[in-house]
Design an enzyme around this catalytic site. Structure first.
Site, PDB file in Angstrom:
ATOM      1  N   GLU A  77      -6.365  -9.801  -1.020  1.00  0.00           N
ATOM      2  CA  GLU A  77      -7.157 -10.349   0.068  1.00  0.00           C
ATOM      3  C   GLU A  77      -8.813  -9.464  -0.035  1.00  0.00           C
ATOM      4  OE1 GLU A  77      -5.792  -7.155   1.823  1.00  0.00           O
ATOM      5  OE2 GLU A  77      -3.331  -6.958   1.942  1.00  0.00           O
ATOM      6  N   GLU A 107       0.733  -1.460  -0.045  1.00  0.00           N
ATOM      7  CA  GLU A 107      -0.076  -0.402  -0.414  1.00  0.00           C
ATOM      8  C   GLU A 107       0.925   1.537  -0.378  1.00  0.00           C
ATOM      9  OE1 GLU A 107      -2.546  -0.426   3.313  1.00  0.00           O
ATOM     10  OE2 GLU A 107      -3.348  -2.347   2.636  1.00  0.00           O
ATOM     11  N   ASN A 154       1.637  -4.849  -3.361  1.00  0.00           N
ATOM     12  CA  ASN A 154       0.654  -5.107  -2.867  1.00  0.00           C
ATOM     13  C   ASN A 154      -0.093  -4.078  -2.168  1.00  0.00           C
ATOM     14  OD1 ASN A 154      -1.453  -7.284  -2.470  1.00  0.00           O
ATOM     15  ND2 ASN A 154      -0.966  -6.725  -0.258  1.00  0.00           N
ATOM     16  N   HIS A 198     -10.801  -5.102  -1.859  1.00  0.00           N
ATOM     17  CA  HIS A 198     -12.247  -5.623  -1.626  1.00  0.00           C
ATOM     18  C   HIS A 198     -13.021  -4.675  -2.060  1.00  0.00           C
ATOM     19  CE1 HIS A 198      -9.008  -6.282   1.699  1.00  0.00           C
ATOM     20  NE2 HIS A 198      -8.197  -5.738   2.102  1.00  0.00           N
TER      21      HIS A 198
END
Ligand code: G3I
Length: 449
Positions: free
Chosen positions: A266, A161, A203, A239
């Site tokens: 995720e 991130e 990621n 997400h």
């Protein structure tokens, strides 16, 4: 450089191409029989299906029953983060991470390490550092943790991130970013040195379609590949709420075309369309040959960080939800992946002999296909390469990336572009193309220079 100019300039180096050998193997995932667990169904196309796991829940038998039965990969939800692994500077604690690892290892699952560097979940002492002191502490952290787990982690989220939300496509401000823009590549180099066999991934979230943020990351990965910064994979957290971007698959594919694997890392999906969107996301991964696996961020709805949103595949009692069936059915339907391998030996009378091999993966659907071609240098580095593919009648190339081409049908010659002509001995470059029609075997041949 255009194709004609490039061919002419290389003529002085390559004078004869003499032997061609051909082998082909065909993997048709669509012929797979129906598997009854997520992991087994994903394995039919060579992929994994994973879950984020919390060490504190491993004593819950409902939780471990589902974990052991369904999943072939595990990500530690919090146990391998900086605050957990180095609570005091230079003092490491791997107790919880090792518990997750042991559970995975005892049931033959691979482990995704998450995450070596992140602006969140830093221990207090690191949050209070800055500048060269923080940089030194961060790289030491990467080295020490990756060394501790050396040989046991399939893939590491080296950096998590680091890009900003919004329209700029740039880096997120953080204490790590303020140590200098090269902090990410420094982390990847340190991780490679510490655990040379682990796949090293970047990621992030809100990167699920083609947008400013994902394009910023795309540019970073392209730059890393061009400068040989060690990066192997990109994770798309996914997400999601009620829908998935229409260009989700195309976004995965454009990263894969840079020569990295991609994973959905995720996954959780809330909202009334949950079941359909789970199916759609799964099919998108299956349609991209380098999308190597999917991880859901938790097992039961009650395990999710998204409290009250019920975004996972099992209800609070561990029962399979309709979304589970959608995913399982999609995995069992498979994708069609064709792999061909051709070996060509090139003899030169010029400065240095160069050999290369080419292999092609084709993902087909009714009326069209995507091809990814991998060019691998032999024992000598390539200065450039030329690949020939054979397209059957009725097949036309409509779009291509990372190579120049001689035409759109029949025998097509593909030539490296500026960023992927130099290939170190034993290493690979990639290009790809989209086409209409149907292809079973591209029979690629490679000539190096
Ligand atoms: O373990 C302590 C407990 O002792 C304490 O009583 C309790 C009080 O709040 O906190 C517990 O720690 C919590 C931890 O999860 C374990 O449950 C932390 O407060 C909480 O912040 C932490 O949240 C995690 C979050 O990352 C932190 O940002 C979530 O579990 C975890 O699912 C989530 O995962 C992230 C990925 O790493 C990166 N991508 C986004 C994703 C979702 O936010």
């Amino acid at each position: 450089m255009n194709l004609t100019t490039k061919s002419a300039s290389r003529a002085a180096l390559v004078t004869a191409t003499v032997t061609v050998s051909l082998s082909a193997s065909l993997i048709l995932a669509s012929s797979a029989s129906a598997a009854t667990t997520l992991g087994a169904a994903a394995a039919q196309t060579g992929r994994y299906f994973g879950a984020a796991v919390s060490a504190g829940k491993l004593g819950d038998s409902t939780y471990t029953t589902v974990l052991n039965r369904e999943f072939t990969s595990v990500t530690a939800e919090n146990e391998m983060k900086w605050d957990a692994t180095e609570p005091n500077r230079g003092q490491f604690n791997h107790t919880s991470g090792e518990r997750v690892l042991a559970q995975a290892a005892s049931t033959g699952k691979q482990v995704r390490g998450h995450a070596l560097l992140w602006h969140q979940q830093q221990p207090g002492w690191a949050q209070r550092l800055s500048g060269s002191d923080l940089r030194q502490a961060a790289i030491n952290h990467v080295t020490r943790v990756a060394t501790h787990y050396r040989g046991k982690i399939h893939s590491w989220d080296v950096v998590n991130e680091a890009f900003a939300d919004g329209g700029g496509g740039g880096r997120r401000d953080s204490n790590l970013q303020r140590t200098g823009n090269d902090w990410i590549e420094a982390a990847f180099r340190a991780a490679r040195a510490a655990d040379p066999n682990a796949k090293l991934c970047y990621n992030d979230y809100n990167t699920d379609g083609v947008n400013a943020k994902s394009t910023g990351i795309y540019a970073m990965v392209r730059d890393f590949k061009a400068r040989n910064v060690p990066i192997d994979c990109v994770g798309f957290q996914s997400h999601l709420t009620n829908s998935v971007p229409s260009d989700y698959q195309a976004n995965l594919q454009r990263f894969a075309a840079l020569g990295v694997d991609v994973q959905i890392t995720e996954l959780d999906i809330s909202g009334a369309n949950q079941t359909a969107v789970y199916g759609s996301v799964t099919r998108s991964c299956l349609a991209v040959p380098r999308c190597t696996g999917i991880t859901v961020w938790g097992i039961r709805d009650t395990d999710s960080w998204r409290t009250g949103q019920n975004p996972l595949l099992f209800d609070g009692n561990g029962n399979k939800k309709p979304a589970y069936t959608a995913v399982l059915d999609a995995l069992n339907a498979g994708g069609t992946t064709t792999t061909t391998t051709t070996t060509t030996t090139t003899t030169t009378t010029g400065p240095a002999p160069s050999t290369c091999t080419a292999s092609a993966s084709v993902n087909s659907w009714t009326g069209g296909f995507t091809a990814t071609v991998k060019v691998t240098a032999g024992s000598t580095a390539l200065r450039g390469w030329r690949v020939t593919t054979s397209l059957p009648p009725g097949t036309t190339v409509t779009n291509a990336w990372s190579a120049d081409r001689s035409g759109d049908s029949g025998t097509v010659t593909w030539t490296d572009v500026d960023h992927n002509g130099s290939v170190a001995a034993g290493r690979s470059a990639e290009f790809g193309f989209l086409g209409t029609g149907s292809v079973a075997d591209l029979a690629p041949t490679c000539a190096g220079s």
